[in-house]
Design an enzyme around this catalytic site. Structure first.
Site, mmCIF file in Angstrom:
data_model
loop_
_atom_site.group_PDB
_atom_site.id
_atom_site.type_symbol
_atom_site.label_atom_id
_atom_site.label_comp_id
_atom_site.label_asym_id
_atom_site.label_seq_id
_atom_site.Cartn_x
_atom_site.Cartn_y
_atom_site.Cartn_z
ATOM 1 N N GLU A 111 -36.333 18.449 10.969
ATOM 2 C CA GLU A 111 -37.412 18.161 10.027
ATOM 3 C C GLU A 111 -38.659 18.963 10.421
ATOM 4 O OE1 GLU A 111 -37.212 16.059 7.274
ATOM 5 O OE2 GLU A 111 -35.077 16.064 7.749
ATOM 6 N N LYS A 154 -32.456 7.262 5.603
ATOM 7 C CA LYS A 154 -31.197 7.502 4.887
ATOM 8 C C LYS A 154 -30.328 6.245 4.883
ATOM 9 C CE LYS A 154 -31.365 12.405 6.081
ATOM 10 N NZ LYS A 154 -30.872 13.466 6.982
ATOM 11 N N GLY A 186 -29.207 22.422 7.796
ATOM 12 C CA GLY A 186 -29.749 23.733 7.460
ATOM 13 C C GLY A 186 -30.293 23.805 6.046
#
Length: 251
Positions: free
Chosen positions: A88, A103, A227
Site C-alpha cells: 500500500e 477486506k 501488483g
C-alpha cells in the site's frame, strides 16, 4: 473503500442502490482481479450455507512470509514488497493488518454480518510507536524511515520463523470469518502442510470457502493478486460490469 467503511454509510449506500436500481461494483477491493466476491455471492444466491471463510488477502503479507528465512531479514523482504509495488502507499497499512482487516469486513458484510473494522481481532506486526509515529517527506522518504525503524523487528520475526520451521510449519498471515459465531480474526499463524495456505506463492491471495455443499473439501479461489497491473485489471473489470449493466438497463 466504502464497502469497508462506517456501517451506517455502507447501509445507506445499499439502500440507495436498491431504491434507484443502480449497480455498485467493488469486486476488485478484495483479491484484485480474483473472483472472490462473485464466488461468494454465487454461493449465497444459489442457496448454499457459507460456514467459514479463511485464507490470505494481502499480497504484501504473502510475499513477506514466503520469502522470510535465515538469510533474508524481515526488513529486507518488506523493502522488496515496496520496490515491486506490492505494498500500500503506506506500508504500515499492510503490516498493521488493517488492509487485511478491511477486506475481511467486506467479505463478512456480504455474509450478512453487521461488523466494522473495530470488531475484527487483528494482530499487528508493528509496535504502537511505529504505527502512531508521524513520518514526513516524500513517499520514498517515509518508506525509508519506516524501513529503518522496523529493522528492530528483524530479530523477533526471525525467532517466529524459527519457531514455525521447528514444527515443520510455515508462517502465514491468515484471516478467518466464522459465520456462526460472527467472529473475524486476522493473525500470523503457524500452518502445517494440510492447510491450503502452506503452499501459497509469494504473489498470491487465497480464499477457502467452507460451506454446507463444500464440506469434505473447501471451494478455493487462489491466484496472483499482487501488483498494480492486477489491481488495474480488477478495477477495469468492475467498470466493464457497470457498463454492461447500464447497457442492459437501457434496452
Amino acid at each position: 473503500c466504502a464497502s469497508a467503511g462506517p456501517l451506517d454509510r455502507y447501509r445507506a449506500i445499499q439502500a440507495s442502490q436498491r431504491s434507484n436500481s443502480v449497480e455498485w461494483q467493488y469486486e476488485s477491493s478484495v483479491g484484485s482481479a480474483l473472483p472472490v466476491l462473485t464466488t461468494l455471492r454465487d454461493l449465497i444466491q444459489t442457496g448454499d450455507e457459507v460456514q467459514l471463510l479463511r485464507g490470505c488477502l494481502s499480497g504484501t503479507m504473502a510475499y513477506v512470509f514466503k520469502t522470510l528465512d535465515e538469510d533474508t531479514s524481515f526488513s529486507d523482504v518488506v523493502r522488496a514488497t515496496i520496490d515491486m509495488d506490492f505494498a500500500e502507499n503506506d506500508i504500515r497499512e499492510d503490516l498493521s493488518g488493517m488492509d487485511t482487516a478491511k477486506k475481511t469486513v467486506i467479505l463478512a458484510r456480504e455474509l450478512g454480518l453487521d461488523i466494522s473494522v473495530d470488531d475484527v481481532e487483528v494482530e499487528s506486526l508493528l509496535p504502537d510507536d511505529i504505527i502512531n509515529k508521524e513520518y514526513t517527506g516524500s513517499r520514498e522518504e517515509v518508506h525509508a524511515a519506516i524501513l529503518e525503524d522496523i529493522k528492530a523487528l528483524d530479530g523477533p520475526m526471525l525467532e517466529r520463523y524459527r519457531a514455525a520451521t521447528a514444527e515443520d510449519k510455515a508462517l502465514r498471515y491468515k484471516f478467518v470469518i466464522d459465520v456462526s459465531s460472527g467472529k473475524c480474526k486476522c493473525s500470523l499463524e503457524h500452518v502445517d502442510n494440510t492447510d491450503t495456505l502452506y503452499r501459497l506463492r509469494e504473489n498470491e491471495n487465497l480464499v477457502a470457502f467452507e460451506t454446507k455443499r463444500y464440506t469434505t473439501s473447501p471451494l478455493i479461489v487462489k491466484g496472483a493478486a499482487a501488483g498494480p497491473d492486477l489491481s488495474a485489471s480488477g478495477m477495469f473489470a468492475d467498470l466493464l460490469r457497470l457498463g454492461r449493466a447500464f447497457v442492459g438497463s437501457q434496452s
